[in-house]
Design a protein around this motif. Structure first.
Motif, PDB file in Angstrom:
ATOM      1  N   UNK A  63       0.711  -1.118  -0.033  1.00 20.66           N
ATOM      2  CA  UNK A  63       0.116  -0.021  -0.069  1.00 20.66           C
ATOM      3  C   UNK A  63       0.798   1.372  -0.155  1.00 20.66           C
ATOM      4  N   UNK A  64       2.153   1.247   0.788  1.00 15.00           N
ATOM      5  CA  UNK A  64       2.823   2.318   0.802  1.00 15.00           C
ATOM      6  C   UNK A  64       3.475   2.517  -0.622  1.00 15.00           C
ATOM      7  N   UNK A  65       3.853   1.637  -1.292  1.00 17.75           N
ATOM      8  CA  UNK A  65       4.467   1.374  -2.775  1.00 17.75           C
ATOM      9  C   UNK A  65       3.455   2.041  -3.580  1.00 17.75           C
ATOM     10  N   UNK A  96      -0.937  11.443  -6.349  1.00 18.31           N
ATOM     11  CA  UNK A  96      -1.206  11.093  -4.860  1.00 18.31           C
ATOM     12  C   UNK A  96      -2.153  10.883  -4.393  1.00 18.31           C
ATOM     13  N   UNK A  97      -3.098  12.012  -4.542  1.00 22.13           N
ATOM     14  CA  UNK A  97      -4.568  11.846  -3.990  1.00 22.13           C
ATOM     15  C   UNK A  97      -5.416  11.217  -4.848  1.00 22.13           C
ATOM     16  N   UNK A  98      -4.983  10.916  -6.156  1.00 24.93           N
ATOM     17  CA  UNK A  98      -5.985  10.102  -6.845  1.00 24.93           C
ATOM     18  C   UNK A  98      -5.553   8.748  -6.515  1.00 24.93           C
ATOM     19  N   UNK A  99      -4.554   8.456  -6.225  1.00 25.26           N
ATOM     20  CA  UNK A  99      -4.006   6.956  -5.655  1.00 25.26           C
ATOM     21  C   UNK A  99      -4.789   6.787  -4.393  1.00 25.26           C
ATOM     22  N   UNK A 100      -4.848   7.592  -3.582  1.00 26.68           N
ATOM     23  CA  UNK A 100      -5.505   7.459  -2.106  1.00 26.68           C
ATOM     24  C   UNK A 100      -6.933   7.160  -2.303  1.00 26.68           C
ATOM     25  N   UNK A 101      -7.724   8.124  -3.475  1.00 25.91           N
ATOM     26  CA  UNK A 101      -8.931   7.725  -3.615  1.00 25.91           C
ATOM     27  C   UNK A 101      -9.181   6.344  -4.170  1.00 25.91           C
ATOM     28  N   UNK A 117      -4.249   5.296   4.763  1.00 26.22           N
ATOM     29  CA  UNK A 117      -3.279   5.815   5.632  1.00 26.22           C
ATOM     30  C   UNK A 117      -1.894   5.321   4.777  1.00 26.22           C
ATOM     31  N   UNK A 118      -1.614   4.019   4.795  1.00 20.58           N
ATOM     32  CA  UNK A 118      -0.277   3.667   4.137  1.00 20.58           C
ATOM     33  C   UNK A 118      -0.072   4.111   2.964  1.00 20.58           C
ATOM     34  N   UNK A 119      -1.301   4.506   1.968  1.00 20.52           N
ATOM     35  CA  UNK A 119      -1.253   4.819   0.654  1.00 20.52           C
ATOM     36  C   UNK A 119      -0.632   6.318   0.794  1.00 20.52           C
ATOM     37  N   UNK A 120      -1.297   7.011   1.855  1.00 21.00           N
ATOM     38  CA  UNK A 120      -0.960   8.423   1.958  1.00 21.00           C
ATOM     39  C   UNK A 120       0.503   8.569   2.579  1.00 21.00           C
ATOM     40  N   UNK A 121       1.018   7.424   3.308  1.00 19.06           N
ATOM     41  CA  UNK A 121       2.350   7.446   3.779  1.00 19.06           C
ATOM     42  C   UNK A 121       3.382   7.483   2.579  1.00 19.06           C
ATOM     43  N   UNK A 122       2.974   6.543   1.550  1.00 22.23           N
ATOM     44  CA  UNK A 122       3.809   6.437   0.414  1.00 22.23           C
ATOM     45  C   UNK A 122       3.875   7.698  -0.389  1.00 22.23           C
ATOM     46  N   UNK A 123       2.748   8.521  -0.553  1.00 21.82           N
ATOM     47  CA  UNK A 123       2.762   9.587  -1.199  1.00 21.82           C
ATOM     48  C   UNK A 123       3.528  10.703  -0.551  1.00 21.82           C
TER      49      UNK A 123
END
Length: 218
Positions: A63-65, A96-101, A117-123
């Protein structure tokens, strides 16, 4: 940059974010859909709770990746001379926001995903790694002290715009501050049920040092 290339990149960022790592990993390796157990959330925290530390760590790293890769699509466009240096941060934030969405509303599993959260961390790691590491430290310390993942996530997310605002790592960047507070609002929105449980004193605790069996019985 052409409209077609922008659309393709936006779709790529969304599809990256939509990869349901917890669902696919849980079903593929354990025959377990984490959405049918624990909190019912398709995220790393519930994976830790249901499938154990190894599975939770794998899902979290994926998810971070996802967030990091989607955000770095802007760097790809920059090196292709499709966008300028002054536009780089803006496009990193957009992708990055689009990936979180995508993570929250993934097309692959009926638009029911995790909390991002983990995706936001990667961003954030792709945008400002030093500040991201400081926020990770705040998350870990809060988690060790409280054992509440939700509280740790909220405080770490809030720390990003606050630390940006006071200029911990140099001159404050207005776009980063606005982005940070926007993400904080989004995290609060996706954690509404957790906040209510925290206020009522019945939020689930997660001890990452416990075994899988101990977490299930706690």
């Amino acid at each position: 940059m052409s409209i077609a290339l922008l659309i393709i990149t936006i779709i790529a960022a969304y599809l990256l974010g939509s990869i349901p790592s917890s669902v696919w990993y849980g079903i593929g390796y354990f025959g377990i859909d984490v959405r049918k157990h624990g909190s019912g959330n398709a995220g790393a925290t519930n994976t830790f709770r249901i499938l154990g530390k190894r599975a939770g760590t794998v899902v979290m790293l994926i998810d971070v990746l996802k967030g990091w890769t989607a955000t770095c699509l802007a760097s790809m466009l920059f090196y292709m001379n499709e966008i300028g240096e002054t536009e780089l941060l803006m496009y990193k934030i957009i992708f990055g926001i689009i990936a979180i969405i995508g993570h929250i509303f993934p097309v692959f599993v009926n638009f029911k995903g995790g909390k991002g959260i983990a995706t936001l961390l990667g961003m954030v790691l792709a945008i400002h790694p030093e500040l991201a590491l400081l926020c990770i430290t705040i998350f870990i310390l809060t988690l060790l002290a409280s054992q509440y993942v939700s509280l740790s996530s909220i405080l770490a997310t809030l720390a990003f715009p606050v630390l940006s605002w006071i200029g911990v790592f140099g001159h404050p960047e207005p776009l980063l501050i606005v982005f940070g507070f926007t993400m904080f609002v989004l995290v609060v929105f996706t954690h509404q049920k957790n906040i209510k449980r925290l206020m009522n004193g019945n939020e689930s605790r997660v001890n990452i040092f416990k075994s899988k069996a101990e977490r299930r019985n706690s």
